[in-house]
Design an enzyme around this catalytic site. Sequence first.
Site, PDB file in Angstrom:
ATOM      1  N   ASP A 243      -5.927  -2.192  -0.214  1.00  0.00           N
ATOM      2  CA  ASP A 243      -5.915  -3.604   0.164  1.00  0.00           C
ATOM      3  C   ASP A 243      -6.542  -4.491  -0.912  1.00  0.00           C
ATOM      4  O   ASP A 243      -7.463  -4.072  -1.629  1.00  0.00           O
ATOM      5  CB  ASP A 243      -6.660  -3.812   1.487  1.00  0.00           C
ATOM      6  CG  ASP A 243      -5.881  -3.266   2.671  1.00  0.00           C
ATOM      7  OD1 ASP A 243      -4.695  -2.927   2.491  1.00  0.00           O
ATOM      8  OD2 ASP A 243      -6.452  -3.173   3.777  1.00  0.00           O
TER       9      ASP A 243
ATOM     10  N   TYR B 233      -1.710 -10.979   3.757  1.00  0.00           N
ATOM     11  CA  TYR B 233      -2.991 -10.316   3.985  1.00  0.00           C
ATOM     12  C   TYR B 233      -3.898 -11.163   4.862  1.00  0.00           C
ATOM     13  O   TYR B 233      -3.974 -12.389   4.709  1.00  0.00           O
ATOM     14  CB  TYR B 233      -3.664 -10.023   2.640  1.00  0.00           C
ATOM     15  CG  TYR B 233      -4.807  -9.065   2.753  1.00  0.00           C
ATOM     16  CD1 TYR B 233      -4.620  -7.809   3.307  1.00  0.00           C
ATOM     17  CD2 TYR B 233      -6.076  -9.410   2.312  1.00  0.00           C
ATOM     18  CE1 TYR B 233      -5.669  -6.918   3.417  1.00  0.00           C
ATOM     19  CE2 TYR B 233      -7.137  -8.520   2.409  1.00  0.00           C
ATOM     20  CZ  TYR B 233      -6.914  -7.273   2.972  1.00  0.00           C
ATOM     21  OH  TYR B 233      -7.963  -6.386   3.083  1.00  0.00           O
TER      22      TYR B 233
ATOM     23  N   GLU C 241      -4.008   2.418   1.909  1.00  0.00           N
ATOM     24  CA  GLU C 241      -5.021   2.679   2.939  1.00  0.00           C
ATOM     25  C   GLU C 241      -4.396   3.094   4.261  1.00  0.00           C
ATOM     26  O   GLU C 241      -4.809   4.040   4.898  1.00  0.00           O
ATOM     27  CB  GLU C 241      -5.900   1.438   3.157  1.00  0.00           C
ATOM     28  CG  GLU C 241      -6.856   1.146   2.029  1.00  0.00           C
ATOM     29  CD  GLU C 241      -7.775  -0.021   2.354  1.00  0.00           C
ATOM     30  OE1 GLU C 241      -8.341  -0.024   3.464  1.00  0.00           O
ATOM     31  OE2 GLU C 241      -7.900  -0.931   1.532  1.00  0.00           O
TER      32      GLU C 241
END
Length: 858
Positions: free
Chosen positions: A82, A319, A8
């Site tokens: 992601d 994350y 991304e």
Amino acid sequence: MNNLVVVESPAKSVTIGRYLNDSTNSKNFKILATGGHIYESNKVDVEEGFRLNYDLIPSKRKSIDMIEKAMRTADCLYLATDPDREGEAISAHVYDFLERRGVLKDKKVHRIVFYEVTQQAVLDSIAKPGEVSESLVQAQQSRDALDWLVGYNLSPLLIRKLRTQHLSAGRVQSPALRLVVERQREIERFNPVEYWTIGAELSKLDGAGNPAVIEPIKSQLSHLSGNKLKKHDIGNAEAANAAIEAIESALQQTNQELTVSAVNKKQRKRKPPPPFKTSTLVQAASQRLKRSAADVARIAQKLYEGLEIDGSLTGLITYTRTDSLTLSTVATGQIREFITGKYGQRSVPTSPRTYRTKSKTAQEAHEAIRPTNIFLTPDKVRSSLSPEQFAIYDLIWRRTVASQMNDAVFDEVSVEFEVDSHRFRTSGSTLVSPGWLAVLKTESAKERDSDNNQSLPSFVEGERVPVLALSKEQHFTQPPPRYNTGSLVKQLEEYGIGRPSTWPTIINKLIDRNYITVQNQSFYAQSLGCIVADYLNQHFELYVDYDFTGKVEDKLDDIAQGELQRLSVLNEFWAEFSSHLQSKLEAPGFEVVLGQDPKTGRDLLVRVRNGGLFLQLGRRTDPEKPQFRPLPSDIDPAAVSLEEAIKSFAKPSLPKTLEQKTKDGHTVEIKSGRYGPYFSCTDDDGTVTNFNLGDGIDPHSVTIEQIEEILALPKLPRSLGKSDDYDEIVAKSGRFGPYLAIVDSNGLKFNVNIGKADNPATITLERAIEIIKTSNRKPGSKGRSRTVIKDFQQEGIQVLDGRYGPYVTDGKINANVPNSLVAAQLDLDTCQELIEKKRQQGSKPKNRSPARRRKRSN
């Protein structure tokens, strides 16, 4: 074999590319980024199983064309977006696009997931690839469809019923707004209760009867005349004085001394807090660093994607959008190793600590937010980070280390003192073993100021303690605090409203719509926000109900887990929602009926138009026309009383003629116009001249003396003179208020608005030049002056605050800033993307059919 890896973030693509190509000693991995979603939904086809119709986002054409070109020569595709629902949907969309283009035939396609941007994590994911999760994609599409069904149906209805443009309602946004409005009203309704506390300052005597402690020992009255005191038992100054008199009377019998009646000792342990998840990181950053949810998300995302540390791009944290409190076995082993080396074996518990989240699924990721390498201490990376990045990283690093350390241990002592039937109590604590407090100091200001933190000398029962002074202190109960970023996110999480990836967007949406404002980190509901919340609560109570919204989120989680089918959830929701919506199409617009005017018997109402509130006396169906009075822009409609409305209409209505004439014999009439109150002067020939009444003057009580002062001011237009840069500056009054008409030294003309703080009749040349220079208006430019939010001077791009909201411009093309973005936080790349998207759209012929509304969700 040539491999294409699609991610991304462009920043992440550089980091991953270095990891893959350096570690494999080859250059057969090409990494490209989508820059987020490549598709945007434009319709939900209810009749076709709630199928979402997608368009390719114009600004992503360049990046997706590069991906297609690279895939034509690649042998294998790795989708590395992601690890959440949105990322899964992006992978599915990239696959869909490339398959439609015919470039995936006979080629392998893998989905790889990693929760930290480290070399080992990336290589492990490449070694063990998987497939795109259909259940996660279905959950994302279900959320998208629900938001469409609510936003595209409810928002237009809201605009029509509230007679105000640019309104929006959302499945998640509206319950969040309701929370802010209800808390504000709770604060406004709060009635403080007075209470008093009685304190005593004590001394400690040594064996010779001399004071052994220099600092007085603070204690508080707990029992009066044998009765245990509750918080509000001493409710006024008279009761406090009576209590002190009773105690002083008893002390006279004991030579001003108390007797130690009880000494209680115990050991208390404080467990460390768990590592951060998204909500607790936002709360901590809001409380300690005064950061908004959007700020925290932006900074943390950059730490996750990777920064250059010692010449190498490194992802510093895992994350950032996660519900989980879990730490991997590898991570806990590394953390325990660090703690042992830094603080000693005694600081580490015998086994790793584990934490459980209240959420039934950690659906956004599978690990808490933690440093990817605990040995990269904040001090080691400080020089590579900006101050804001360092502050967030330091917060995450310390919280992670603390979560795996031993408890902090305190020795606590409480001592009770008596005289007659009155009893005082004091307590103190001593830190025996700091444990996790060696890394993370978390005590609040309340804890720091507490008497419990004072160090107490040793006391024994029966000991005599001198009283140095008695004191009384007045208190009032406090209302609940206003919501801020941290507390609102905490409340949303408790109700199950939204998910980690949506909270910053929800808050930004409320601010952008002018439903709430932020002052000193606290949220204040505006009139428009109160109106929207009230109308939705009145007519769509079920859909702004906290429990209902949370249950919908749970069903989305069940879809993600494969436990529910997408169609069953959407069919159930739409059947009820569409029926309810249809029943409300003929519902009345927003109004609050205050009661009836005692003189006329007509209804008194609070109504809204163009986002502003006003009072209305009578209805349009009455024989006599209704009368109107404006209300302040920041007033809550629920706070308007019948009495205030009656008083407002009791004032004489406009227009009205003043009894006295001016010195020149002109008749003065006070009027109310489209742009506010004004007055007209009529001479003997019947010639009428209008003048602005000016701010701060009540049109109902204006005097002839005030009128004369206004008439004595210089008439407009009024020449102010010239300067080195401007050949002419003239103060004028126009349709939209006073302004300056300027001719620069090159003969170019332009205008600049004069704000309410300046009067065009009295403004000086120096002040006018200051206004011109701060307005950032360019000679020859058209339109009104705009506030500059951001200015990329070298590239000739600005972010401006326009009449209909913020927009980006390069001087030729203007592009609106989407509601999902914060204008003040836009970077150059995003601004260029918005301008390019607008350029590609080109000039389209006007469609006379009803315009398709922009998506309103969350």
